[in-house]
Design a protein around this motif. Structure first.
Motif, mmCIF file in Angstrom:
data_model
loop_
_atom_site.group_PDB
_atom_site.id
_atom_site.type_symbol
_atom_site.label_atom_id
_atom_site.label_comp_id
_atom_site.label_asym_id
_atom_site.label_seq_id
_atom_site.Cartn_x
_atom_site.Cartn_y
_atom_site.Cartn_z
ATOM 1 N N GLY A 1 17.587 63.322 28.429
ATOM 2 C CA GLY A 1 18.116 64.209 27.141
ATOM 3 C C GLY A 1 18.918 65.180 27.445
ATOM 4 N N THR A 2 19.515 65.904 26.766
ATOM 5 C CA THR A 2 20.518 66.902 26.848
ATOM 6 C C THR A 2 20.328 67.892 28.092
ATOM 7 O OG1 THR A 2 20.798 67.110 24.537
ATOM 8 C CG2 THR A 2 21.677 68.816 25.720
ATOM 9 N N SER A 3 18.853 68.364 28.115
ATOM 10 C CA SER A 3 18.416 68.995 29.165
ATOM 11 C C SER A 3 18.304 68.465 30.723
ATOM 12 C CB SER A 3 17.295 70.009 29.088
ATOM 13 O OG SER A 3 16.191 68.933 28.756
ATOM 14 N N GLY A 4 17.996 67.155 30.670
ATOM 15 C CA GLY A 4 17.567 66.358 31.599
ATOM 16 C C GLY A 4 18.871 65.851 32.496
ATOM 17 N N LEU A 5 19.903 65.574 31.694
ATOM 18 C CA LEU A 5 20.726 65.186 32.541
ATOM 19 C C LEU A 5 21.740 66.457 33.106
ATOM 20 C CD1 LEU A 5 22.722 62.411 32.797
ATOM 21 C CD2 LEU A 5 24.312 63.658 31.162
ATOM 22 N N ALA A 6 21.847 67.511 32.695
ATOM 23 C CA ALA A 6 22.385 68.448 33.207
ATOM 24 C C ALA A 6 21.369 68.949 34.277
ATOM 25 C CB ALA A 6 22.220 69.761 32.042
ATOM 26 N N GLU A 7 20.091 68.806 34.251
ATOM 27 C CA GLU A 7 19.257 69.223 35.148
ATOM 28 C C GLU A 7 19.426 68.296 36.469
ATOM 29 O OE1 GLU A 7 17.318 71.757 35.162
ATOM 30 O OE2 GLU A 7 16.052 71.491 37.070
ATOM 31 N N ILE A 8 19.433 66.886 36.368
ATOM 32 C CA ILE A 8 19.751 66.157 37.544
ATOM 33 C C ILE A 8 20.967 66.371 38.298
ATOM 34 C CG2 ILE A 8 17.913 64.462 37.042
ATOM 35 C CD1 ILE A 8 20.006 62.432 36.337
ATOM 36 N N ALA A 9 22.097 66.594 37.282
ATOM 37 C CA ALA A 9 23.269 67.140 38.022
ATOM 38 C C ALA A 9 23.193 68.239 38.805
ATOM 39 C CB ALA A 9 24.135 67.148 36.703
ATOM 40 N N LEU A 10 22.580 69.300 38.089
ATOM 41 C CA LEU A 10 22.632 70.500 38.905
ATOM 42 C C LEU A 10 21.631 70.382 40.307
ATOM 43 C CD1 LEU A 10 22.911 73.704 38.851
ATOM 44 C CD2 LEU A 10 20.918 73.808 37.411
ATOM 45 N N ARG A 11 20.719 69.592 39.867
ATOM 46 C CA ARG A 11 19.558 69.402 41.352
ATOM 47 C C ARG A 11 20.229 68.615 42.364
ATOM 48 N NH1 ARG A 11 13.287 68.544 40.051
ATOM 49 N NH2 ARG A 11 13.088 70.388 38.392
ATOM 50 N N SER A 12 21.138 67.798 41.877
ATOM 51 C CA SER A 12 21.881 66.879 42.946
ATOM 52 C C SER A 12 22.982 67.932 43.633
ATOM 53 C CB SER A 12 22.620 65.874 42.156
ATOM 54 O OG SER A 12 21.764 64.945 41.602
ATOM 55 N N ALA A 13 23.744 68.889 42.736
ATOM 56 C CA ALA A 13 24.529 69.618 43.329
ATOM 57 C C ALA A 13 23.897 70.583 44.355
ATOM 58 C CB ALA A 13 25.171 70.411 42.174
ATOM 59 N N ARG A 14 22.766 71.112 43.869
ATOM 60 C CA ARG A 14 22.154 71.909 44.809
ATOM 61 C C ARG A 14 21.507 71.361 46.331
ATOM 62 N NH1 ARG A 14 18.219 74.336 40.083
ATOM 63 N NH2 ARG A 14 19.396 76.216 39.536
ATOM 64 N N GLY A 15 21.156 69.907 45.917
ATOM 65 C CA GLY A 15 20.668 69.240 47.043
ATOM 66 C C GLY A 15 22.059 69.022 48.073
ATOM 67 N N ALA A 16 23.142 68.782 47.552
ATOM 68 C CA ALA A 16 24.314 68.331 48.110
ATOM 69 C C ALA A 16 24.511 69.776 48.980
ATOM 70 C CB ALA A 16 25.464 68.027 47.206
ATOM 71 N N ARG A 17 24.778 70.814 48.083
ATOM 72 C CA ARG A 17 25.048 72.205 49.089
ATOM 73 C C ARG A 17 24.113 72.431 49.979
ATOM 74 N NH1 ARG A 17 27.468 77.052 47.448
ATOM 75 N NH2 ARG A 17 29.038 75.583 46.546
ATOM 76 N N TYR A 18 22.683 72.395 49.813
ATOM 77 C CA TYR A 18 21.841 72.692 50.876
ATOM 78 C C TYR A 18 22.201 71.702 52.146
ATOM 79 C CZ TYR A 18 17.372 73.283 53.357
ATOM 80 O OH TYR A 18 16.522 73.676 54.197
ATOM 81 N N CYS A 19 22.260 70.516 51.902
ATOM 82 C CA CYS A 19 22.461 69.482 52.807
ATOM 83 C C CYS A 19 23.872 69.631 53.702
ATOM 84 C CB CYS A 19 22.804 68.221 52.285
ATOM 85 S SG CYS A 19 22.787 66.759 53.223
ATOM 86 N N ARG A 20 24.810 69.900 52.923
ATOM 87 C CA ARG A 20 26.204 70.088 53.362
ATOM 88 C C ARG A 20 26.195 71.506 54.468
ATOM 89 N NH1 ARG A 20 31.022 71.697 49.364
ATOM 90 N NH2 ARG A 20 30.169 73.921 49.775
ATOM 91 N N GLU A 21 25.406 72.590 53.889
ATOM 92 C CA GLU A 21 25.357 73.574 54.780
ATOM 93 C C GLU A 21 24.539 73.292 56.253
ATOM 94 O OE1 GLU A 21 24.046 77.088 52.513
ATOM 95 O OE2 GLU A 21 25.997 77.192 51.587
ATOM 96 N N ALA A 22 23.558 72.279 56.061
ATOM 97 C CA ALA A 22 22.714 72.221 57.107
ATOM 98 C C ALA A 22 23.625 71.284 58.196
ATOM 99 C CB ALA A 22 21.459 71.470 56.657
ATOM 100 N N LEU A 23 24.343 70.499 57.560
ATOM 101 C CA LEU A 23 25.366 69.513 58.517
ATOM 102 C C LEU A 23 26.523 70.388 59.020
ATOM 103 C CD1 LEU A 23 25.633 66.079 56.554
ATOM 104 C CD2 LEU A 23 24.083 66.907 58.084
ATOM 105 N N LEU A 24 26.777 71.362 58.435
ATOM 106 C CA LEU A 24 28.051 72.150 58.987
ATOM 107 C C LEU A 24 27.492 72.828 59.629
ATOM 108 C CD1 LEU A 24 30.326 72.714 55.725
ATOM 109 C CD2 LEU A 24 30.588 71.069 57.501
ATOM 110 N N GLY A 25 26.233 73.219 59.961
ATOM 111 C CA GLY A 25 25.658 74.201 61.033
ATOM 112 C C GLY A 25 25.596 73.281 62.342
ATOM 113 N N ILE A 26 25.840 72.083 62.347
ATOM 114 C CA ILE A 26 25.721 71.262 63.682
ATOM 115 C C ILE A 26 27.111 71.463 64.343
ATOM 116 C CG2 ILE A 26 25.321 69.143 64.525
ATOM 117 C CD1 ILE A 26 23.713 68.401 61.919
ATOM 118 N N PRO A 27 27.228 71.695 65.760
ATOM 119 C CA PRO A 27 28.343 71.674 66.468
ATOM 120 C C PRO A 27 29.173 70.536 66.027
ATOM 121 C CG PRO A 27 26.525 72.529 67.720
ATOM 122 C CD PRO A 27 25.960 71.990 66.543
ATOM 123 N N GLY A 28 30.587 70.483 65.822
ATOM 124 C CA GLY A 28 31.479 69.479 65.865
ATOM 125 C C GLY A 28 31.415 68.874 64.579
#
Lengths: 459, 562
Positions: free
Chosen positions: A354-381
């Motif tokens: 539905g309208t809310s669910g598609l936006a929700e999985i897009a948002l959740r994916s973006a949040r997960g990607a942000r969290y993951c990206r920050e975790a990886l960028l904390g690794i030296p190199g």
């Protein structure tokens, strides 16, 4: 032997007698004797269902599927999004599964109406007026879009961003090569370190002597996960009177500007993430939408609403005069069999979200990607390979290559991403790793992933 | 007067079976009419990921102003809606589907169960080969059996459907000629060919030359020779052809093509008729596409997915799309000498009995029960002069798995039985319908027959399409209508091998009854009004094209506009 032909020996004899031949072999007398297989096919005789299932379980056991063996951080055109029981159940209704193309509309209202609803939803996702009833996959949708643009404009040059999925580009080039007079593909590179299309090369070369393009093709988000400058792409297309073809993603479409509002006249995409399993790459679902002005050039099937003899609402495949079985060599495309069942599954999935669910999985994916990206960028190199804004997927570089990282992380239970090997990496991004994070990835998984990543990138 | 009802009382009800055919003939509302703002079905994992605000994640200029408007329904209404839609749909699982050229045979459930195995369905296509050994083995083994079935040297699994296979085959044809520095412009197609053939030829950058069929319904060899020259890249044939007739001159046709340096292309739509009887490779074909969703029983999904692998002779292998799944180590085991019909440069190296799986327990000599050494490895390889890529990934893998399961279950004996029973059913039906319907090419057929309704049209004004619609009322899907084009008002009937003699007899009876009725008072009139027992009556196709309504939004807009 397992046989699904029900004839008993007595029935066979009766039928042969009625036909007036003495043996089954005699039915094949039109086949010249010299062409007949003397001893049949050289493959083993048939086996029963339990043995068959056991063999395929053995084959399946030799793979490492997502869920059982691996946690998925790979994308690159195939994503591990949620597929609920309801989508699986409805998309496996055997009335849908075992029907043919809806040639007889009166007994195919189920498939036809489901496709009408699918077309409506895809058009809304793309921000365009009309969508077709599906193509094979993202690559096929791209090829058809380029063919449409070439036919619509009467021009031959096509400017394709290197940010378009490399496998799709390869498919396009494979097919365009056969028609080199009408299809001249120019690849426009990505800006180094940034990851968005470097249109400046084309903006400056666009003088009076160079042929204006039939189409400008850009992916948003692109293969590296980066969001493109759509205003610039659209302005370039307008300046040349070219069609703007946008390869979009149906999940990030929940939050990202639609192709239509960005100025696209054609939108293409890979619909796998709308309810289909990863399936080792197929069958997938080619999404295709366009503006109304191109409706008579649309490839493949379109379902339209109409009425029956009693004025009841009914659905039927329409504008059939575009299609291969009617127009033959002048058809807008050769496509016949498409991916209807996947399209029905996608319609169910979109209605479930539905309208809310598609936006929700897009948002959740973006949040997960942000969290993951920050975790990886904390690794030296470890650093970003492309710095442009991203949503669900991003590219990183590390002291070791993406291929090595993927290989090392398998033992830790992760499919770490898609390695940017020489074969697929946009120029200048070789050796990196493309990491995708969907709404299915938990904080605990990402934490474990980052820890394993740190080990994997140490030399 | 003001409507006193609550807003929801004016909307269609999701959980009411207003359309289920067993209950009524009411319309099924669209999912959009069942939608209620803020209603939801979705349910997602609890991830504990920080809830970053959207504005922090994506710069404002990239954001959509409002989310795309999708239906907002409960799971209960969603299930009711699509279940009811499925009840408005005819299918093989519902009844016989004698749709000519489409080979709508029964789709075994075990093949679906196999395709649903997590170890197959949940594999990411970019996984490294160490994670996909089962899939790669499946591809390689399927290639080997398809080589044996077709008599060819190698197969690409990439094409997603028959038409994609055609285009792939034509691109291979082009690559072959270009490798010989030969520029050719034309491809010859019989006038009975499927529409995809000429459409694919045009896409591959060739021009179509149509050659007329002879009075027997086959390629006219003399006329073919007249249009054959060194500008012809190839000939595309379906054999048996779309009239259900075997091209008896195929050896001479192949020789004529090869004499001018052209390649012979086999459209595999009708391969079902000759499984285990004869092989395209033995007939002289150079390129063969297969429709796994026809011959090998993978379900057609209401229009797809399919799979259209392309098999080629030895000289074209180096041009195949890549990357290709390959065996990295040779199989061990006894090499069986090629059978007489496989002897030849193109096929000797492939598909020995021991290289294929067998069900029997045989753990000797360090082999698995399937003839493989434990250490067998599979990987990817791109042919040196590959034309490129024809799929986003590797092909429609789950369709390929189903087809391979079907082939292994049937085995050599079962596949031959497929052809036998398909041809038996078609010839029985032909004999039965002789004299009832006109048969313009009246001789024994292979897997399908084509009858003409021209006489009914002239006498009673009843066309093939009317007969087709009447058959729907009789509980059968209709045959293919108005194809092939060379038969006036054609009905193309393919019973397939999975219909019992009783079902084929019932189909014959229904067709006889229809032919008899149209000759009676009102019979023709009734036929033109058919079907009346289906979820909707005859559909207004002209209106659909004239006043195009391809989405719910355009319908709303048109209604608003008046």
């Amino acid at each position: 032997m397992t046989s699904w032909a029900p004839h008993t020996p007595a029935e066979i004899d009766e039928m042969l007698a009625f036909i007036g031949v003495s043996s089954l072999d005699e039915l094949f007398r039109a086949v010249p004797a010299s062409l007949r297989l003397a001893t049949g096919l050289s493959i083993p005789d048939g086996i029963g269902e339990p043995d068959l299932m056991a063999y395929f379980q053995e084959l399946a056991a030799a793979n490492a599927p997502i869920g059982r063996d691996l946690v998925c951080f790979a994308g690159g055109g195939a994503y591990d999004h949620e597929v609920p029981a309801v989508t699986k159940a409805l998309a496996s209704r055997s009335e849908f599964v075992t029907a043919y193309t809806p040639y007889q509309a009166e007994v195919a209202q189920g498939v036809l109406q489901a496709l009408f609803e699918y077309q409506t939803m895809v058009a809304r996702l793309a921000g365009l007026e009309v969508a077709n009833a599906s193509l094979y996959d993202g690559a096929h949708a791209l090829v058809e879009a380029v063919n449409l643009a070439v036919a619509a404009t009467g021009r031959s040059a096509v400017w394709v961003s290197e940010g378009v999925n490399p496998r799709w580009r390869e498919n396009l080039i494979t097919i365009a090569r056969a028609r080199s007079e009408s299809h001249v593909i120019h690849i426009v590179p990505l800006e180094q370190g940034v990851g968005v299309t470097s249109w400046s090369t084309r903006e400056s070369s666009a003088d009076a002597t160079s042929e204006p393009p039939a189409a400008i093709v850009v992916a948003n988000p692109n293969f590296l996960g980066c969001l493109e400058d759509m205003e610039r792409a659209s302005a370039l297309a307008s300046a040349h009177g070219a069609e703007l073809i946008v390869a979009f993603d149906p999940i990030t479409a929940g939050i990202i500007e639609s192709p239509g509002s960005a100025g696209a006249s054609v939108a293409v995409g890979e619909g796998q993430a709308l309810g289909a399993p990863l399936s080792f790459g197929g069958p997938y679902l080619g999404l295709f939408a366009c503006s109304m002005e191109h409706v008579r050039r649309i490839p493949g099937r379109i379902v339209g609403q109409t009425v029956d003899v009693d004025s009841r609402t009914a659905y039927v495949t329409t504008l059939r005069a575009r299609e291969q079985d009617i127009r033959r060599e002048r058809a807008s495309s050769n496509v016949c069999t498409n991916e209807t069942l996947l399209a029905i599954g996608a319609a169910v999935q979109m209605a479930w979200l539905g309208t809310s669910g598609l936006a929700e999985i897009a948002l959740r994916s973006a949040r997960g990607a942000r969290y993951c990206r920050e975790a990886l960028l904390g690794i030296p190199g470890v650093r970003l390979a492309a710095t442009a804004p991203t949503v669900r997927e991003f590219a990183v570089c590390a002291p070791v290559s993406g291929e090595v990282i993927v290989d090392r992380m398998l033992d830790e239970g992760f499919l770490a991403g898609v390695a940017l090997t020489r074969e697929i990496a946009p120029q200048g991004f070789e050796g990196g790793l493309l990491v995708a994070v969907t709404e299915r990835r938990t904080r605990a998984e990402i934490d474990a992933f980052a820890a394993a990543f740190e080990k994997a990138v140490s030399l | 007067m003001r409507d006193q009802r609550s807003s929801f009382e004016r909307a269609p009800a999701g959980g009411r079976a207003s359309s289920a055919p067993v209950l009524s003939k009411g319309d099924e509302p669209t999912i959009f009419e069942l939608s209620v703002p803020s209603r939801t079905s979705w349910s997602l994992r609890n991830t504990n990921i920080p809830e970053y605000p959207l504005e922090e994640l994506v710069p404002a200029e990239h954001l959509r102003s409002t989310p795309p408007d999708l239906a907002e329904v409960s799971e209960r209404d969603l299930v009711a809606h699509f279940t009811r839609l499925s009840q408005r749909q005819y299918s093989v699982d519902t009844g016989a589907y004698p749709l000519g050229s489409c080979t709508m045979k029964y789709n075994p459930k075990v093949c679906d169960a196999i395709a649903a195995l997590s170890g197959l369905a949940d594999v990411h296509p970019a996984s490294p080969p160490s994670c996909t050994q089962g899939w790669l083995r499946l591809f390689v083994e399927l290639e080997e059996v398809l080589c044996e079935i077709t008599g060819m040297a190698a197969v690409t699994m990439q094409p997603a459907a028959g038409a994609a296979g055609e285009l792939t085959g034509l691109l291979l044809m082009r690559a072959w000629h270009e490798s010989l520095s030969s520029r050719r412009h034309r491809v010859i197609i019989p006038d009975s060919a499927h529409g995809t053939n000429p459409a694919s030829v045009a896409l591959a950058g060739y021009e179509v030359t149509t050659v007329a069929s002879d009075s027997r319904g086959c390629v006219d060899l003399e006329r073919l020779r007249e249009v054959l020259d060194d500008d012809v890249a190839g000939i595309m044939l379906t054999n048996p052809n779309t009239l259900g007739l075997f091209e008896e001159d195929i050896i001479d046709i192949a020789a004529a093509a090869h004499d001018v340096g052209a390649l012979l292309y086999y459209d595999g739509a009708n391969l079902n008729a000759i499984l285990g009887v004869t092989r395209p490779g033995d007939m002289g074909f150079d390129i063969v596409h297969l429709n796994l969703h026809k011959t090998f029983a993978t379900p057609h999904g209401g229009g797809g997915p399919g799979a259209g692998p392309v098999a080629v002779s030895e000289r074209l292998v180096e041009f195949l799309p890549g990357p290709r799944p390959v065996r990295l180590l040779e199989p061990v085991g006894r090499q069986v000498a090629p059978l007489p019909h496989t002897a030849g440069p193109d096929s000797a190296a492939l598909a020995t009995r021991d290289s294929l799986p067998s069900a029997g327990p045989d753990g000797t000599n360090g082999q698995t029960s399937h003839g493989y050494r434990e250490g067998d490895r599979f990987g990817w390889s791109t042919p040196e002069r590959s034309i490129g890529r024809m799929h986003s990934w590797h092909g429609n893998a789950l369709v390929l798995a189903r087809a391979y399961a079907y082939i292994l279950a049937n085995g050599a004996d079962g596949l031959r039985r497929v052809a036998d029973m398909a041809v038996l059913n078609a010839n029985w039906l032909r004999k039965r319908l002789r004299g009832v319907y006109d048969m313009p090419y009246d001789r024994p057929v292979m897997h399908e027959l084509v009858v003409s309704a021209a006489r009914l049209r002239k006498l009673y004004g009843v066309k093939a399409v009317d007969v087709a619609k009447r058959l729907l009322e009789e509980g059968f899907h209709s045959p293919t209508v108005a194809f092939p084009l060379i038969v006036d008002d054609a009905l193309m009937i393919e019973p397939t091998e999975t219909e019992s003699p009783q079902t084929v007899a019932a189909l014959a009876e229904a067709m006889e009854r229809i032919a008899a009725e149209v000759a009676e008072d009102n019979g023709a009139h009734d036929a033109r009004l058919a079907p009346r027992t289906t979820p909707v009556g005859r559909v207004d196709e002209a209106l659909a094209a004239r006043k195009l309504v391809p989405t719910w939004d355009l319908r709303e807009r048109q209604q608003t506009a008046g």
